[in-house]
Design a protein around this motif. Structure first.
Motif, PDB file in Angstrom:
ATOM      1  N   UNK A  12       0.596  -1.500   0.419  1.00 23.62           N
ATOM      2  CA  UNK A  12       0.221   0.022  -0.549  1.00 23.62           C
ATOM      3  C   UNK A  12       1.306   1.355   0.560  1.00 23.62           C
ATOM      4  N   UNK A  13       1.624   1.013   0.775  1.00 24.25           N
ATOM      5  CA  UNK A  13       2.438   2.353   1.214  1.00 24.25           C
ATOM      6  C   UNK A  13       3.665   2.830  -0.832  1.00 24.25           C
ATOM      7  N   UNK A  14       4.041   1.714  -0.613  1.00 21.90           N
ATOM      8  CA  UNK A  14       4.763   1.978  -2.639  1.00 21.90           C
ATOM      9  C   UNK A  14       3.541   1.766  -3.769  1.00 21.90           C
ATOM     10  N   UNK A  15       2.304   1.707  -3.387  1.00 25.09           N
ATOM     11  CA  UNK A  15       1.366   2.299  -4.644  1.00 25.09           C
ATOM     12  C   UNK A  15       0.722   3.154  -3.703  1.00 25.09           C
ATOM     13  N   UNK A  16       0.923   4.155  -2.764  1.00 27.13           N
ATOM     14  CA  UNK A  16       0.327   5.367  -2.944  1.00 27.13           C
ATOM     15  C   UNK A  16       1.874   6.254  -2.880  1.00 27.13           C
ATOM     16  N   UNK A  17       2.750   5.558  -2.910  1.00 29.23           N
ATOM     17  CA  UNK A  17       4.012   6.692  -3.874  1.00 29.23           C
ATOM     18  C   UNK A  17       3.765   6.713  -4.114  1.00 29.23           C
ATOM     19  N   UNK A  18       3.563   5.684  -5.764  1.00 28.81           N
ATOM     20  CA  UNK A  18       2.836   5.594  -7.051  1.00 28.81           C
ATOM     21  C   UNK A  18       2.437   6.792  -7.056  1.00 28.81           C
ATOM     22  N   UNK A  19       1.423   6.553  -6.464  1.00 25.34           N
ATOM     23  CA  UNK A  19       0.042   7.909  -6.900  1.00 25.34           C
ATOM     24  C   UNK A  19       0.310   9.530  -6.734  1.00 25.34           C
ATOM     25  N   UNK A  39      -5.612   1.943  -0.828  1.00 25.42           N
ATOM     26  CA  UNK A  39      -6.705   2.347   0.344  1.00 25.42           C
ATOM     27  C   UNK A  39      -6.861   0.673   0.451  1.00 25.42           C
ATOM     28  N   UNK A  40      -7.085  -0.272  -0.713  1.00 26.81           N
ATOM     29  CA  UNK A  40      -7.600  -1.748  -1.184  1.00 26.81           C
ATOM     30  C   UNK A  40      -6.918  -2.222   0.195  1.00 26.81           C
ATOM     31  N   UNK A  41      -5.327  -1.981  -0.334  1.00 29.12           N
ATOM     32  CA  UNK A  41      -4.454  -2.932   0.616  1.00 29.12           C
ATOM     33  C   UNK A  41      -4.294  -2.966   2.073  1.00 29.12           C
ATOM     34  N   UNK A  42      -3.922  -0.941   2.119  1.00 30.63           N
ATOM     35  CA  UNK A  42      -4.428  -0.053   3.930  1.00 30.63           C
ATOM     36  C   UNK A  42      -5.612  -1.382   4.618  1.00 30.63           C
ATOM     37  N   UNK A  43      -6.459  -1.612   3.585  1.00 30.41           N
ATOM     38  CA  UNK A  43      -7.903  -1.836   4.635  1.00 30.41           C
ATOM     39  C   UNK A  43      -7.706  -3.488   4.924  1.00 30.41           C
TER      40      UNK A  43
END
Length: 80
Positions: A12-19, A39-43
């Protein structure tokens, strides 16, 4: 916290940095897709242990990733 929860938070942190990168570049549709996937991976790391919360886990584990991947595919095909 289990090992799978830690892996989900890392993804989720990797995806958030990509966003954040796509927001910086200006591709807002890509950024929206990556934000939804993060958000899906954090949840996913939050797992309600009550039996009455089955609908919440279905939304988290099935619907949110499909929405995020659908937005990313749409942006890839029709976006810039």
């Amino acid at each position: 916290m289990s090992r799978n929860d830690k892996i989900s938070i890392l993804i989720a942190i990797i995806f958030l940095s990509l966003s954040m990168y796509f927001l910086y570049v200006g591709n807002y549709l890509y950024a929206l897709g990556w934000i939804i996937l993060s958000i899906a991976f954090f949840l996913e790391a939050y797992n309600p242990h009550e039996t009455g919360r089955r609908e919440v886990t279905i939304i988290i584990n099935v619907i949110l990733p499909f929405i995020g991947i659908g937005i990313l595919i749409y942006a890839l095909v029709y976006g810039n």
